[in-house]
Design a protein around this motif. Sequence first.
Motif, PDB file in Angstrom:
ATOM      1  N   GLN A 142     -29.757 -34.287 -41.025  1.00  0.00           N
ATOM      2  CA  GLN A 142     -29.905 -34.922 -39.700  1.00  0.00           C
ATOM      3  C   GLN A 142     -31.241 -35.674 -39.630  1.00  0.00           C
ATOM      4  N   GLY A 146     -32.693 -23.465 -34.613  1.00  0.00           N
ATOM      5  CA  GLY A 146     -31.902 -24.621 -35.032  1.00  0.00           C
ATOM      6  C   GLY A 146     -31.658 -25.577 -33.876  1.00  0.00           C
ATOM      7  N   ASN A 147     -31.369 -25.044 -32.700  1.00  0.00           N
ATOM      8  CA  ASN A 147     -31.143 -25.906 -31.537  1.00  0.00           C
ATOM      9  C   ASN A 147     -32.409 -26.691 -31.180  1.00  0.00           C
ATOM     10  N   GLY A 193     -31.797 -17.735 -35.668  1.00  0.00           N
ATOM     11  CA  GLY A 193     -31.575 -18.963 -36.435  1.00  0.00           C
ATOM     12  C   GLY A 193     -30.948 -20.036 -35.568  1.00  0.00           C
ATOM     13  N   GLU A 194     -29.981 -19.649 -34.758  1.00  0.00           N
ATOM     14  CA  GLU A 194     -29.323 -20.614 -33.884  1.00  0.00           C
ATOM     15  C   GLU A 194     -30.315 -21.181 -32.867  1.00  0.00           C
ATOM     16  N   ASP A 217     -34.139 -26.658 -43.744  1.00  0.00           N
ATOM     17  CA  ASP A 217     -33.133 -27.032 -44.744  1.00  0.00           C
ATOM     18  C   ASP A 217     -31.840 -27.483 -44.089  1.00  0.00           C
ATOM     19  N   ALA A 218     -31.380 -26.673 -43.138  1.00  0.00           N
ATOM     20  CA  ALA A 218     -30.090 -26.932 -42.507  1.00  0.00           C
ATOM     21  C   ALA A 218     -30.107 -28.257 -41.735  1.00  0.00           C
ATOM     22  N   HIS A 219     -31.302 -28.722 -41.337  1.00  0.00           N
ATOM     23  CA  HIS A 219     -31.374 -29.956 -40.554  1.00  0.00           C
ATOM     24  C   HIS A 219     -31.932 -31.132 -41.354  1.00  0.00           C
ATOM     25  N   GLN A 245     -33.878 -23.156 -41.430  1.00  0.00           N
ATOM     26  CA  GLN A 245     -33.483 -24.124 -40.405  1.00  0.00           C
ATOM     27  C   GLN A 245     -33.927 -25.545 -40.743  1.00  0.00           C
ATOM     28  N   LEU A 280     -34.845 -27.522 -33.179  1.00  0.00           N
ATOM     29  CA  LEU A 280     -35.091 -28.504 -34.232  1.00  0.00           C
ATOM     30  C   LEU A 280     -34.127 -29.687 -34.095  1.00  0.00           C
ATOM     31  N   ALA A 281     -32.858 -29.379 -33.844  1.00  0.00           N
ATOM     32  CA  ALA A 281     -31.848 -30.436 -33.705  1.00  0.00           C
ATOM     33  C   ALA A 281     -32.209 -31.355 -32.541  1.00  0.00           C
TER      34      ALA A 281
END
Length: 269
Positions: free
Chosen positions: A124, A154-155, A150-151, A119-121, A117, A157-158
Amino acid sequence: AEQRAVSARARAITSRLVLIVLRDITEQERVEQMRRDFVANTSHELKTPVGAVGLLAEAVDSAADDPGQVREFARRLEREADRLASLTSRIMSLSRLQTEEPTTLRDVAVDDLIAAQIDAHAAQADSAGVRVMRGGDRGAFVHGDLPVLGEALGNLLANAIAYSPSGSHVGVGVKIEGRVVEIAVADQGIGIDESDQERVFERFYRADQARSRRTGGTGLGLAIVKHAVQRHGGEVRLWSQPGRGSTFTVRLPLAPPPTHRAGRAARRS
Ligand code: ADP
């Protein structure tokens, strides 16, 4: 006297049955009401971007002679389309979480979950000028649905990145405590008013500050987090102070590491 006792017992049983049936009906009604509310809220939330897309399409048409304006309207169309896409995908997630049973449960390494997560962010965080740091215990496992967890992470973190000023830090910390693993996402951002703290987990709820700061949000992120975590037998807590930051802490039941369990199973057979 015996007959009277028997009929009294029969009455007691009947009334208990009636109570159970009634309780069942209220539960059914509650679920039905929730579904109706969800459909109503969702339609309401979809109306704005759908309406905007219609208007912008008309505007593009009537500005055909002015390439500059056409480009500007096209950009706005794209933004609305993106917003619709993220809104529908979040609506789908939430509706799946509210109805379906979890499907593929497996051992999830918390370290990998967090690394993926972060990584994915990364993009951003970069463009927001926010540094994300990972700390705390290593080696925790939970038994769960990887995409759902993960979702949820992720939320969090976002949000932490989105509601933080440039130059600030976001920390993702892990604490193993008995049979529970705590994953905390802490930011130094705008914070959440005390009066909003209970409500931010409701779907489509957005605190005023956030609404005026950023129009991109859907108000569904934290509702998804709450349902995802509850589905795993966990809970999510919030600490926040306006102007100082927020910390969302997810507590999940710890699973023994998979190798340890495999070893034990092998010894047993
Ligand atoms: P959104 O898509 O609007 O971010 P969420 O459900 O994820 O929807 O969050 C609901 C509201 O909670 C947000 O609109 C914002 O007001 C508030 N919020 C969530 N996370 C944070 C945070 N880390 N810092 C400050 N406010 C937050």
